[in-house]
Enzyme design. Sequence first.
Site, PDB file in Angstrom:
ATOM      1  N   ASP A  38     -38.251  -6.126  -0.026  1.00 29.38           N
ATOM      2  CA  ASP A  38     -36.801  -6.208   0.156  1.00 29.38           C
ATOM      3  C   ASP A  38     -36.427  -6.961   1.426  1.00 29.38           C
ATOM      4  OD1 ASP A  38     -35.827  -2.901  -1.067  1.00 29.38           O
ATOM      5  OD2 ASP A  38     -36.482  -4.704  -2.117  1.00 29.38           O
ATOM      6  N   ASP A  47     -36.832  -2.837 -11.645  1.00 28.56           N
ATOM      7  CA  ASP A  47     -37.513  -2.520 -10.392  1.00 28.56           C
ATOM      8  C   ASP A  47     -38.920  -1.977 -10.649  1.00 28.56           C
ATOM      9  OD1 ASP A  47     -37.695  -2.356  -7.612  1.00 28.56           O
ATOM     10  OD2 ASP A  47     -35.766  -1.363  -7.388  1.00 28.56           O
TER      11      ASP A  47
END
Length: 672
Positions: A230, A175
């Site tokens: 996202d 991430d």
Amino acid sequence: MRHPHTRTTRRRLVYALTAMVLTISAAAPAVAADRRAADAPALADGLALTPPMGFNNWNSTHCRADFNEAMVEGIADLFVAKGLKDAGYRYVNLDDCWALPDRDQNGRLVPDPVRFPHGIKAVADYVHAKGLKLGIYTSAGTKTCNSAGFPGALGHEYSDAQQFADWGVDYLKYDNCNNQGVDAKQRYTTMRDALKATGRPIVYSICEWGENRPWEWAADVGHLWRTTGDISDSWSSMLSILKRNLPLAPYAGPGHWNDPDMLEVGNGGMTDTEYRSHFSLWSVMAAPLLIGTDLRKASQATLDILGNKEVIAVDQDPLGKQGTVVSSADGRWVIAKQMQDGSRAVALFNESGTAQRIATTASAVGLPDADAYILRDLWQHRSYNTAGTIAATVPAHGTVMLRVSAGPHWAAHPPAAELGLEGSPLLEAGTPVTLTGTVTDLGRTPARRVSVSLTGPDGWSVRPASATTAAALATGRTLRTTWRVTAPGGAATGSYGLTLEVRYRSPSGQRVTTVLPVTATVVVPPPSGTSYLSDLPWLSATGGWGPVERDTSNGESAAGDGHPITIGGVRYAKGLGAHAPSDISFYTGGSCEKVTAEVGVDDEKGAKGTVAFEIWADGTKVASTGVLTNAMPAQPVTADVTGAQVVRLVVTDGGDGIDSDHADWADARLGC
């Protein structure tokens, strides 16, 4: 993955930045991109030669207590029991919250002993014993994205990578949080080298949200890279991500894939029709297929979508081509993907809120000239022959997924018959409407003994006013049947299902039945005089984040979480609060003349927000504002909607992404 309290703001920033740099039209050829992508080397390690398929827990569990060893091992069991392993799913991936907040005295990661009492290696061994693979998560920063602050890998790349390898990890999602401003390419390249140094084959997923255009530099760094922020479990989120990922087709291929984020199929925020579109579109884009729903609770409908082997075969085709846009006018998308066997996968996708006919040809999707083609419907699991036309009436938000090929055996299949229904399926109770059903032979061979029917709910009157049969239909010929449809007096407003069905035979005697579900809507005419639109029922209302609100601004999440509508310091008691992209439609029944409103970006977003307002009368844009910003006062907008059956209020993002696009239709009124 990001913490729920911070992910929306960051995601919107990513969308805004991405929209500014992704100026390639989704339907335009990307010649320069093709050249750059062709020159980009890929990792030569033999991994991820087709898009990874598996599961990630984040979308369904986040950091809840039930994200634990038993849950992960149970998912592996379900992969086998529910046929998902057999369908191609392999990776069972852990997301954030698997570790303790602090490293041990030797600087090593420590699995949470409550969640994973036997450690990660024991879980990996269990998963491997099922013939599956285990994935894990960390961040290219000092901490992961969760607010609890679990340790990230920045500065610990080699030791963390070795721990993962020692545990038997097969996949790493890396991430982007708390990265301390270190150059993205440097951060992700360091972890690539660390993974390589372990000697263990580990698929490497770069999750930097598309902020640094990884498609241009990461082909020899990772096996897949996120192209957007996202995803969330909503139609608007899925659609926005689709449109950002589509232009990047030249950069995808075996061992290096564009990743538009995990699947939301089954999480409850969309309909099954929308989830089939989601799954079809991710597959035609050769996207990783990572299940994001809790398989312990998955319905059979969800499992049927996730387990469709014919659609999965499109995603997993070894040629590794991402589908490209053939056309996209008025929300009628045709996306075609070249397949290794020379066929084309074709997605006919209807972005709009009403059924539409979507059509293309075998030539347009790249197939060679031929007498006829085999057309395989991948959701209906049926094959037909077509003379070259590829067409279907596609329901709102639906996708017809096809595989089309030229070959010598087309005559073994019955001719394709296209069903359609013309006329407005909007009915006032007790008042008949006329609809026209059509059956067209698209095949090279004739359809014989053709019989068509239209049925409605109990109590409805559905009667033909013209012929419902034909002895035969030759190529391109149509049987048109007029139907008088009446909803019973007193029928409640809302949507009802009609079914148009045709039965016919091929020249060899094969019996074929084809069905087109149709949605009819019982409506009430608007009152005479001038009414606030926020006091009237709408036909449909969609927004970018959160629902459209009546008499408040958009609150981005649940219904009723908005605030007083305020534009340029002026408060308005009445109006509609939306978030771009937004589309609100009202039935006007041909009896109204004018829409007026004061429009702008709500003050609650400070200096942010850029939107444009449009008013549509049936299929015609009758008013627009141009781009408005938060710095501008409310702008008056007036539209002549005389004679329109449906009026739509549309908000677009102004061309710069949807960051903070709170759009108000203040004092919106309809004159009838």
